[in-house]
Every structure is written in structure tokens, then in C-alpha cells.
Design an enzyme around this catalytic site. Sequence first.
Site, mmCIF file in Angstrom:
data_model
loop_
_atom_site.group_PDB
_atom_site.id
_atom_site.type_symbol
_atom_site.label_atom_id
_atom_site.label_comp_id
_atom_site.label_asym_id
_atom_site.label_seq_id
_atom_site.Cartn_x
_atom_site.Cartn_y
_atom_site.Cartn_z
ATOM 1 N N LYS A 195 0.799 -0.991 0.032
ATOM 2 C CA LYS A 195 0.154 0.428 0.040
ATOM 3 C C LYS A 195 1.225 1.267 0.238
ATOM 4 C CE LYS A 195 -2.601 -0.913 3.594
ATOM 5 N NZ LYS A 195 -1.646 -2.381 4.304
ATOM 6 N N ARG A 213 -9.884 0.298 9.247
ATOM 7 C CA ARG A 213 -8.787 -0.818 9.386
ATOM 8 C C ARG A 213 -9.847 -1.346 10.404
ATOM 9 N NH1 ARG A 213 -2.996 0.386 9.512
ATOM 10 N NH2 ARG A 213 -2.595 -1.799 10.031
ATOM 11 N N ARG A 260 11.488 -7.031 5.024
ATOM 12 C CA ARG A 260 10.384 -4.965 4.815
ATOM 13 C C ARG A 260 11.953 -5.018 6.034
ATOM 14 N NH1 ARG A 260 5.483 -2.271 5.086
ATOM 15 N NH2 ARG A 260 5.055 -3.361 7.390
ATOM 16 N N ARG A 284 11.770 -1.381 11.947
ATOM 17 C CA ARG A 284 10.014 -1.907 12.896
ATOM 18 C C ARG A 284 10.236 -2.329 13.138
ATOM 19 N NH1 ARG A 284 5.275 -0.214 8.732
ATOM 20 N NH2 ARG A 284 3.773 -1.696 10.299
ATOM 21 N N ARG A 315 -0.835 -9.806 13.295
ATOM 22 C CA ARG A 315 -1.229 -8.346 12.478
ATOM 23 C C ARG A 315 -1.741 -8.657 11.212
ATOM 24 N NH1 ARG A 315 5.056 -5.977 11.086
ATOM 25 N NH2 ARG A 315 3.590 -4.723 9.595
HETATM 26 P P1 ADP Z 1 1.603 -1.941 7.888
HETATM 27 O O1 ADP Z 1 2.434 -2.118 6.851
HETATM 28 O O2 ADP Z 1 1.477 -3.562 9.017
HETATM 29 O O3 ADP Z 1 -0.394 -2.603 7.339
HETATM 30 P P2 ADP Z 1 1.189 0.013 9.559
HETATM 31 O O4 ADP Z 1 2.371 1.054 9.061
HETATM 32 O O5 ADP Z 1 0.132 0.458 8.620
HETATM 33 O O6 ADP Z 1 1.582 -1.207 8.856
HETATM 34 O O7 ADP Z 1 0.477 0.435 10.857
HETATM 35 C C1 ADP Z 1 1.787 -0.365 11.375
HETATM 36 C C2 ADP Z 1 1.058 -0.151 13.175
HETATM 37 O O8 ADP Z 1 0.138 0.844 13.339
HETATM 38 C C3 ADP Z 1 -0.090 -0.885 13.026
HETATM 39 O O9 ADP Z 1 -0.195 -2.648 13.537
HETATM 40 C C4 ADP Z 1 -1.446 -0.803 13.825
HETATM 41 O O10 ADP Z 1 -0.626 -1.088 15.733
HETATM 42 C C5 ADP Z 1 -1.376 1.039 13.933
HETATM 43 N N1 ADP Z 1 -2.778 1.508 13.250
HETATM 44 C C6 ADP Z 1 -2.411 1.679 11.958
HETATM 45 N N2 ADP Z 1 -3.161 2.305 11.453
HETATM 46 C C7 ADP Z 1 -4.391 1.987 12.141
HETATM 47 C C8 ADP Z 1 -5.343 1.851 12.222
HETATM 48 N N3 ADP Z 1 -6.257 2.527 11.334
HETATM 49 N N4 ADP Z 1 -6.607 1.557 13.447
HETATM 50 C C9 ADP Z 1 -5.482 1.698 14.587
HETATM 51 N N5 ADP Z 1 -4.295 0.902 14.234
HETATM 52 C C10 ADP Z 1 -3.658 1.672 13.563
#
Ligand code: ADP
Length: 191
Positions: A14, A89, A128, A134, A146
Site C-alpha cells: 500500500k 481498519r 522489510r 520497525r 497482524r
Molecule cells: P502495516 O505495514 O502492517 O500495514 P501500518 O504501518 O499501516 O502497518 O501500521 C502499523 C501499526 O500501526 C498497526 O499494526 C497498528 O498497530 C497501528 N495502526 C495503523 N493504522 C491503524 C488504524 N487505522 N487503526 C488502528 N491501528 C492502526
Amino acid sequence: MINLILFGPPGSGKGTQALKLTERYGLLHISTGDLFRYELGNNTPLGVLARSYMEKGQLVPDEVTVGMLRNKVEANPDVNGYIFDGFPRTIPQAEALDALLTERNDSITKLIMLDVTEDEIVNRILERGKNSGRADDNDPAIIRNRFEVYLKETSPVYDFYAQSGKSVKVHGIGGIEEIFEKLCAEIDAVA
Ligand code: ADP
């Protein structure tokens, strides 16, 4: 206005595609994950709170996430539209987003899901994790968690927008350019 939700499991690409799409369509990219990481990096109270969830691969509570998203949207009213990445989400987040856009006489144009299998996801995220710094990208158990959260809480958001015919899937395995062109075709079909 074009308001896109770029959807899909963690590690589905994404962020990579959102960057390319903002360039082509002049949209504002809003990634809730990036916003949380920014807060975390600055050790703000919001960042400290978010960290406790992110490190376990859990979702940050909806009220917190929605409040942060609303601030970001309201701080940037004069754009051609938004690409929401990592948001909504959960179903309550989707409802809050729709309400926020409705207030502005606006709505979601389309939700595009990057369709990628779980095994591919785990490999990509571990890869990654070697460079991203991270903590949530380095532990297979957290990555699986996740993915579980995605299946249980996030995937219903696809069906939520499918009810109004706005959800589409794009095959998310292949070259970055190839996938980008497929996304653009979906956007050009409605823009
Ligand atoms: P990924 O690469 O896993 O899609 P993101 O960078 O989008 O990860 O998000 C990392 C973390 O930030 C998630 O695992 C969650 O803990 C938190 N997070 C991000 N967006 C949301 C959301 N819309 N609602 C709740 N938690 C979120």
C-alpha cells in the site's frame, strides 16, 4: 475530488503504491501507520500510547485513530482528494470516515484492495524488517498476529464498501509498475 482507500493486508504494498499514486493524481496520502510512527519518534503522549499497541501487532483504539485522522484531514482541506492507507481498519473507523466526508459533502470514490497471500506477506515483511527499523516487522509471531487482526477486524471493511459497489480487488503480486498500472486503470474508470 477523488477519495481512495488503498486496502489490503500489512505488507501488501500500500505504502509503495500510494506514493506513486499521489504523484500521478495529486492526492494527499494519509497513512495512519506513518502518522503513528511520527508521533512515536517524537515521543508525544499519542506516540507513547500507540507504541504499546503497535509493538504487539494490535490495533490502536478507534477513538484515538479517528481523532488523529480527522485532524490530518481538517488541516489539509484544499486538496484534489485523499488516499487513505491503513485506514479504515475497522467498521467503526469506516463509519467515522464516511461521516467525516459527508460533513464536507464528499464521499469515498473507491476502495481498492491489493490481494496478496499470507505466506508472501510474512516473507515481504521480514525482508522489510531488515532495514525498516520497525520492531513490528522483525518477529514472525507479531507479523502473524497482524495478519490475524487483518482477517478478523479489517477485512469486513471490504464488504462494507462492496455494499455500495465501491470495492474492487487488484492482484498484488508482480512488479511494482505492473501493479501500479492496474491501480491507475481502476481509478481512471471512476475519475
Ligand atoms: P502495516 O505495514 O502492517 O500495514 P501500518 O504501518 O499501516 O502497518 O501500521 C502499523 C501499526 O500501526 C498497526 O499494526 C497498528 O498497530 C497501528 N495502526 C495503523 N493504522 C491503524 C488504524 N487505522 N487503526 C488502528 N491501528 C492502526
